[in-house]
Design a protein around this motif. Structure first.
Motif, mmCIF file in Angstrom:
data_model
loop_
_atom_site.group_PDB
_atom_site.id
_atom_site.type_symbol
_atom_site.label_atom_id
_atom_site.label_comp_id
_atom_site.label_asym_id
_atom_site.label_seq_id
_atom_site.Cartn_x
_atom_site.Cartn_y
_atom_site.Cartn_z
ATOM 1 N N SER A 44 115.348 64.796 -1.546
ATOM 2 C CA SER A 44 116.730 64.415 -1.254
ATOM 3 C C SER A 44 117.131 64.735 0.190
ATOM 4 N N ALA A 45 116.216 65.256 0.993
ATOM 5 C CA ALA A 45 116.521 65.541 2.399
ATOM 6 C C ALA A 45 116.705 64.222 3.148
ATOM 7 N N PRO A 46 117.655 64.193 4.106
ATOM 8 C CA PRO A 46 117.887 62.939 4.823
ATOM 9 C C PRO A 46 116.688 62.530 5.675
ATOM 10 N N ALA A 47 116.404 61.241 5.684
ATOM 11 C CA ALA A 47 115.310 60.728 6.507
ATOM 12 C C ALA A 47 115.808 60.439 7.925
ATOM 13 N N ASN A 48 117.002 59.905 8.027
ATOM 14 C CA ASN A 48 117.599 59.635 9.341
ATOM 15 C C ASN A 48 119.083 59.979 9.247
ATOM 16 N N LEU A 49 119.462 61.104 9.828
ATOM 17 C CA LEU A 49 120.817 61.608 9.648
ATOM 18 C C LEU A 49 121.833 60.909 10.552
ATOM 19 N N ASN A 50 121.459 60.559 11.781
ATOM 20 C CA ASN A 50 122.371 59.913 12.736
ATOM 21 C C ASN A 50 123.653 60.713 12.937
ATOM 22 N N MET A 51 123.520 62.001 13.244
ATOM 23 C CA MET A 51 124.681 62.873 13.412
ATOM 24 C C MET A 51 125.594 62.417 14.542
ATOM 25 N N ARG A 52 125.032 61.926 15.621
ATOM 26 C CA ARG A 52 125.854 61.496 16.753
ATOM 27 C C ARG A 52 126.793 60.359 16.340
ATOM 28 N N LYS A 53 126.258 59.395 15.620
ATOM 29 C CA LYS A 53 127.070 58.258 15.169
ATOM 30 C C LYS A 53 128.156 58.717 14.196
ATOM 31 N N LYS A 54 127.797 59.633 13.293
ATOM 32 C CA LYS A 54 128.763 60.122 12.315
ATOM 33 C C LYS A 54 129.824 61.001 12.973
ATOM 34 N N ALA A 55 129.436 61.769 13.983
ATOM 35 C CA ALA A 55 130.420 62.579 14.709
ATOM 36 C C ALA A 55 131.412 61.687 15.447
ATOM 37 N N LYS A 56 130.924 60.607 16.026
ATOM 38 C CA LYS A 56 131.825 59.653 16.694
ATOM 39 C C LYS A 56 132.777 59.009 15.687
ATOM 40 N N LEU A 57 132.265 58.655 14.517
ATOM 41 C CA LEU A 57 133.095 58.042 13.485
ATOM 42 C C LEU A 57 134.185 59.000 13.021
ATOM 43 N N VAL A 58 133.817 60.267 12.796
ATOM 44 C CA VAL A 58 134.793 61.269 12.369
ATOM 45 C C VAL A 58 135.850 61.476 13.451
ATOM 46 N N THR A 59 135.429 61.499 14.715
ATOM 47 C CA THR A 59 136.375 61.668 15.818
ATOM 48 C C THR A 59 137.356 60.504 15.878
#
Length: 96
Positions: A44-59
């Protein structure tokens, strides 16, 4: 410098943290979904997290919510006295 002020500045904003936790599972592909589980990790570990994209979306979401709330407050539709649910401010004409 007052240490409580520094703690408030350094403390993460809980609303943004909650929003980030809501956005993290969106379009999440796990290693198990892709069939490529790295040794020592869960399927269940993420294969591609894309934290930068998700941080931009949250911002962006947080900024939109902030602008809407600021516009409502600055327009005078809602005042501080409207959210004084415990009547701590007293009547409007009374000082203090």
């Amino acid at each position: 410098i007052d240490k409580t002020i520094i703690k408030r500045i350094d403390a993460p904003d809980s609303r943004s943290s909650i929003l980030l936790m809501m956005v993290l599972p969106i379009r999440l592909e796990t290693q198990g979904d892709q069939g490529k589980v790295e040794p020592g990790t869960h399927a269940s570990a993420p294969a591609n997290l894309n934290m930068r994209k998700k941080a931009k979306l949250v911002t962006m979401i947080a900024a939109v919510i902030w602008v809407i709330l600021a516009a409502i407050i600055f327009s005078g539709v809602i005042t501080v006295r409207d959210i004084d649910w415990f009547d701590r401010m007293g009547p409007a004409g009374e000082p203090g």
